[in-house]
Design a protein around this motif. Structure first.
Motif, mmCIF file in Angstrom:
data_model
loop_
_atom_site.group_PDB
_atom_site.id
_atom_site.type_symbol
_atom_site.label_atom_id
_atom_site.label_comp_id
_atom_site.label_asym_id
_atom_site.label_seq_id
_atom_site.Cartn_x
_atom_site.Cartn_y
_atom_site.Cartn_z
ATOM 1 N N SER A 118 44.662 71.768 26.914
ATOM 2 C CA SER A 118 43.525 71.222 27.638
ATOM 3 C C SER A 118 42.298 71.539 26.935
ATOM 4 N N THR A 119 41.265 70.867 27.578
ATOM 5 C CA THR A 119 39.769 71.237 27.050
ATOM 6 C C THR A 119 39.080 71.896 28.341
ATOM 7 N N HIS A 124 39.378 72.956 22.978
ATOM 8 C CA HIS A 124 40.496 72.300 23.420
ATOM 9 C C HIS A 124 41.288 73.393 22.737
ATOM 10 N N ASP A 189 37.786 76.053 17.656
ATOM 11 C CA ASP A 189 37.250 77.225 18.468
ATOM 12 C C ASP A 189 36.872 78.465 17.691
#
Length: 398
Positions: A118-119, A124, A189
């Motif tokens: 999930s973002t 994400h 990330d």
């Protein structure tokens, strides 16, 4: 045997449970209580700040002002259990489960790239498990990298075959890092990659590896960052964050809004702050993500400069004790584990507080033991458990 003689033997201090608990070789005596108490106090302050930041945010709390408070306390409790587990296993016995832990952490970040991922806030990097809970697997990669690199780099040194890790050993340890970093960059990330880079440098420095590796990795990192920029791998929101950092006046109502409001909140706190739960910026919900990435702004506004210094001081005490544990470890493996944790906590704290003050780019990194977040809290407490294990090993051999 007379009743009096039995009573003396039965309740003699040498035989009592309390005496055994505080015996010289007991777990209680061998633990680093300064480290543990500093962690508890920091968690306590974080709990109050998280509650202050969220109690009026009905859009997040579903009408329950204690929503985040309860979950933050639960996260800390589970984290403490994980720390006790890490202590019980011991950092030496943990060598046997390093491959399992490493593979599990890699599978976790791979799952993020699947439909399970999930973002959140543009990254994400999460797996939602329901009930208001989610997992960020990249947090556990930090632990996996530390114990994995420590195992590889120290194996031949602790066995007495080498004085320092050779080039082949260093390459093998870096191979452990390459795969998870590549996967995390695909999310992307960037904050976690930055923390992992700091961990790798700290681990290599502590291992006694050639300084050429450290300088080479720094140069490679700079070249890699330029390449990532040129290839357009970063998302637009990440590029905007760096642009806002380079020029704070670029878009104060847009990409620079978070940092701008955080600095206003901290600046308005003055020396002693406006008082807990009385910050106008916090109560007015002007600072986004204030319970996670920008929790330090709550401290600056409501507890003032003094409160902010207390938080920084507690983090400093944790780092001081961790450095002492690394220096006094009985073997290279323990030294590397403790040093990796020092690099992790120090960089992550500096980056989080720095981005709140506007002296570092916004990278979505939580403040250890203070920010809300289960995965971060769990990983942090596992690290504390590992530090205690290294410390107790030293006390046993003293």
């Amino acid at each position: 045997m007379s009743v009096n003689t039995y009573a003396v033997r039965r309740f003699s201090p040498e035989k009592s449970t309390l005496a055994k608990l505080f015996a010289r070789d007991s777990v209680v005596r061998r633990m680093d209580w300064v480290l543990l108490l500093s962690t508890f106090v920091l968690c306590g302050i974080g709990t109050l700040l998280v509650y202050s930041a969220t109690r009026n945010r009905t859009n997040l709390t579903h009408g329950d002002q204690y929503y985040f408070l309860i979950r933050h306390v639960m996260n800390a409790g589970i984290g403490l259990g994980l720390a006790i587990g890490a202590m019980a296993i011991g950092h030496h016995r943990m060598r046997t489960i390093v491959p399992f832990f490493y593979v599990l952490s890699v599978l976790g970040i791979l799952a993020v790239l699947s439909p399970l991922g999930s973002t959140v806030n543009g990254a994400h990097s999460w797996i939602v498990i329901g009930g208001g809970f989610s997992i960020q697997p990249s947090e556990f990669v930090k632990v996996a990298i530390i114990i994995g690199m420590a195992m590889v780099l120290s194996a031949r040194v602790d066995a007495g075959d080498k004085l320092h890790p050779d080039h082949r050993t260093v390459l093998q340890s870096l191979g452990l890092v390459a795969l998870p970093v590549a996967i995390i960059m695909m999310m992307p990330d960037l904050g976690s990659v930055m923390v992992l880079a700091a961990i790798v440098l700290g681990v290599l420095l502590a291992s006694g590896a050639s300084a050429r590796w450290v300088f080479g990795l720094i140069a490679t990192g700079i070249a890699g960052a330029l390449l990532v920029w040129q290839l357009g791998i970063l998302d637009k929101y990440q590029i905007d964050r760096f642009a806002a950092f380079a020029n704070p006046a670029l878009d104060p109502a847009g990409v620079g809004y978070n940092t701008s409001q955080a600095r206003i909140a901290i600046g308005s706190g003055g020396l002693l702050g406006k008082g807990l739960f009385h910050g106008s910026q916090t109560t007015g919900q002007f600072v986004p993500e204030q319970q996670t990435d920008f929790v330090f702004s709550v401290a600056g506004e409501e507890l003032g400069f003094v409160g902010a210094v207390v938080i920084v001081g507690l983090i400093g005490v944790i780092l001081w004790r961790a450095c002492s544990i690394a220096r006094n470890a009985t073997d290279l493996y323990g030294t590397i584990v403790a040093a990796g944790i020092v690099a992790w906590f120090s960089f992550q704290s500096f980056e989080n507080i720095g981005m709140t003050l506007g002296i570092m780019p916004v990278a979505g990194i939580p403040l250890p033991f203070v920010s809300y977040g289960g995965s971060s809290m769990f990983a942090n407490f596992i690290a504390i458990g590992l530090l205690q294990s290294v410390k107790m090993k030293r006390s046993m051999s003293a």
